[in-house]
Design an enzyme around this catalytic site. Sequence first.
Site, PDB file in Angstrom:
ATOM      1  N   ASN A   1       0.855  -1.194   0.000  1.00  0.00           N
ATOM      2  CA  ASN A   1       0.000   0.000   0.000  1.00  0.00           C
ATOM      3  C   ASN A   1       0.887   1.239   0.000  1.00  0.00           C
ATOM      4  O   ASN A   1       1.994   1.224   0.543  1.00  0.00           O
ATOM      5  CB  ASN A   1      -0.880   0.016   1.250  1.00  0.00           C
ATOM      6  CG  ASN A   1      -1.825   1.207   1.273  1.00  0.00           C
ATOM      7  OD1 ASN A   1      -2.415   1.568   0.242  1.00  0.00           O
ATOM      8  ND2 ASN A   1      -1.967   1.844   2.417  1.00  0.00           N
TER       9      ASN A   1
ATOM     10  N   HIS B   1       0.734   5.263   1.210  1.00  0.00           N
ATOM     11  CA  HIS B   1      -0.063   6.128   2.073  1.00  0.00           C
ATOM     12  C   HIS B   1       0.555   7.528   2.067  1.00  0.00           C
ATOM     13  O   HIS B   1       1.772   7.667   2.217  1.00  0.00           O
ATOM     14  CB  HIS B   1      -0.086   5.558   3.493  1.00  0.00           C
ATOM     15  CG  HIS B   1      -0.918   6.392   4.419  1.00  0.00           C
ATOM     16  ND1 HIS B   1      -2.299   6.346   4.416  1.00  0.00           N
ATOM     17  CD2 HIS B   1      -0.572   7.325   5.339  1.00  0.00           C
ATOM     18  CE1 HIS B   1      -2.761   7.203   5.306  1.00  0.00           C
ATOM     19  NE2 HIS B   1      -1.732   7.811   5.885  1.00  0.00           N
TER      20      HIS B   1
ATOM     21  N   SER C   1       4.558   7.025   2.281  1.00  0.00           N
ATOM     22  CA  SER C   1       5.143   5.776   2.781  1.00  0.00           C
ATOM     23  C   SER C   1       4.600   4.598   1.984  1.00  0.00           C
ATOM     24  O   SER C   1       3.409   4.555   1.680  1.00  0.00           O
ATOM     25  CB  SER C   1       4.747   5.543   4.244  1.00  0.00           C
ATOM     26  OG  SER C   1       5.032   6.663   5.046  1.00  0.00           O
TER      27      SER C   1
ATOM     28  N   ASP D   1      -2.924   0.909   7.768  1.00  0.00           N
ATOM     29  CA  ASP D   1      -1.749   1.767   7.517  1.00  0.00           C
ATOM     30  C   ASP D   1      -0.625   1.477   8.509  1.00  0.00           C
ATOM     31  O   ASP D   1       0.191   2.358   8.807  1.00  0.00           O
ATOM     32  CB  ASP D   1      -2.128   3.256   7.577  1.00  0.00           C
ATOM     33  CG  ASP D   1      -3.150   3.637   6.515  1.00  0.00           C
ATOM     34  OD1 ASP D   1      -3.135   3.030   5.433  1.00  0.00           O
ATOM     35  OD2 ASP D   1      -3.973   4.541   6.778  1.00  0.00           O
TER      36      ASP D   1
HETATM   37  C1  GRF Z   1      -2.755   9.054  -3.255  1.00  0.00           C
HETATM   38  O1  GRF Z   1      -2.284  10.132  -2.491  1.00  0.00           O
HETATM   39  C2  GRF Z   1      -2.717   7.818  -2.432  1.00  0.00           C
HETATM   40  O2  GRF Z   1      -1.599   7.710  -1.614  1.00  0.00           O
HETATM   41  C3  GRF Z   1      -3.963   8.034  -1.596  1.00  0.00           C
HETATM   42  O3  GRF Z   1      -4.914   8.528  -2.494  1.00  0.00           O
HETATM   43  C4  GRF Z   1      -4.241   9.221  -3.544  1.00  0.00           C
HETATM   44  C5  GRF Z   1      -4.684   8.556  -4.804  1.00  0.00           C
HETATM   45  O4  GRF Z   1      -4.139   9.083  -5.916  1.00  0.00           O
HETATM   46  N1  GRF Z   1      -4.336   6.870  -0.869  1.00  0.00           N
HETATM   47  P1  GRF Z   1      -4.249   8.348  -7.332  1.00  0.00           P
HETATM   48  O5  GRF Z   1      -5.601   7.671  -7.408  1.00  0.00           O
HETATM   49  O6  GRF Z   1      -3.112   7.388  -7.447  1.00  0.00           O
HETATM   50  O7  GRF Z   1      -4.167   9.475  -8.335  1.00  0.00           O
END
Ligand code: GRF
Length: 215
Positions: free
Chosen positions: A109, A111, A138, A147
């Site tokens: 994942n 985050h 991260s 997370d």
């Molecule tokens: C990213 O910041 C990801 O870390 C978070 O949501 C956002 C999604 O962006 N969980 P995308 O869909 O990859 O444009």
Amino acid sequence: MQDQRCCVVVLISGDGKNLQALIDASSHSGYMISHVISNNPEAFGLERAKRCGISSTILNHKDFGTREGFDNALLQAINRKKPDLVVLAGFMRILGPEIVNNFTGRMLNIHPSLLPKHPGTNTHQRALDAGDHEHGASVHFVTEKLDGGPLIAQERIPINANEAAQELGARVLIREQQLYPKVVSWFASGRLCLQQNQAMMDGVMIPRGGLQFRS
Ligand code: GRF
């Protein structure tokens, strides 16, 4: 001849910028994205997958009465593709233990915060509200703890004076797009793995805070 590259299924919910970065890097990074699954039928990431000739599935969580029902369907959809790795890229659903434990050491994942700071949502505003001087992203192995799985790597950026959450978030997202393909390629080449709940790189334990990258 059969494709020997690491086979990756990507889970998304939204715009898919991380997905796009993963697709773009895949031609030279030892992995292939075989399928994309979205819980949101409107996710622009689905369009990105289509444009790149990658098949996709929509599994709308609203079509399921229970979280378990959704998780079961998701597990089946993932397993049909027999991936080596499952990558959560802006996937905004919390996954239950059934599914997470099925992919121990094979699910990543990203985050948008410097974990363990600011798990959950609204991370950019929370970093500003906390008066943090640094923020970032991260990548971690997914475990039952939201997370909270073993950290692999972090991208750190300084927070600018008077910066708005949106601006900060946009800068973090750029870093995410650099970090995630790198980590996935480490996994694909066999350099990165999870052993006894500990992230390992080249046979050496990754420090608890993850490998650090700074702009
Ligand atoms: C990213 O910041 C990801 O870390 C978070 O949501 C956002 C999604 O962006 N969980 P995308 O869909 O990859 O444009």
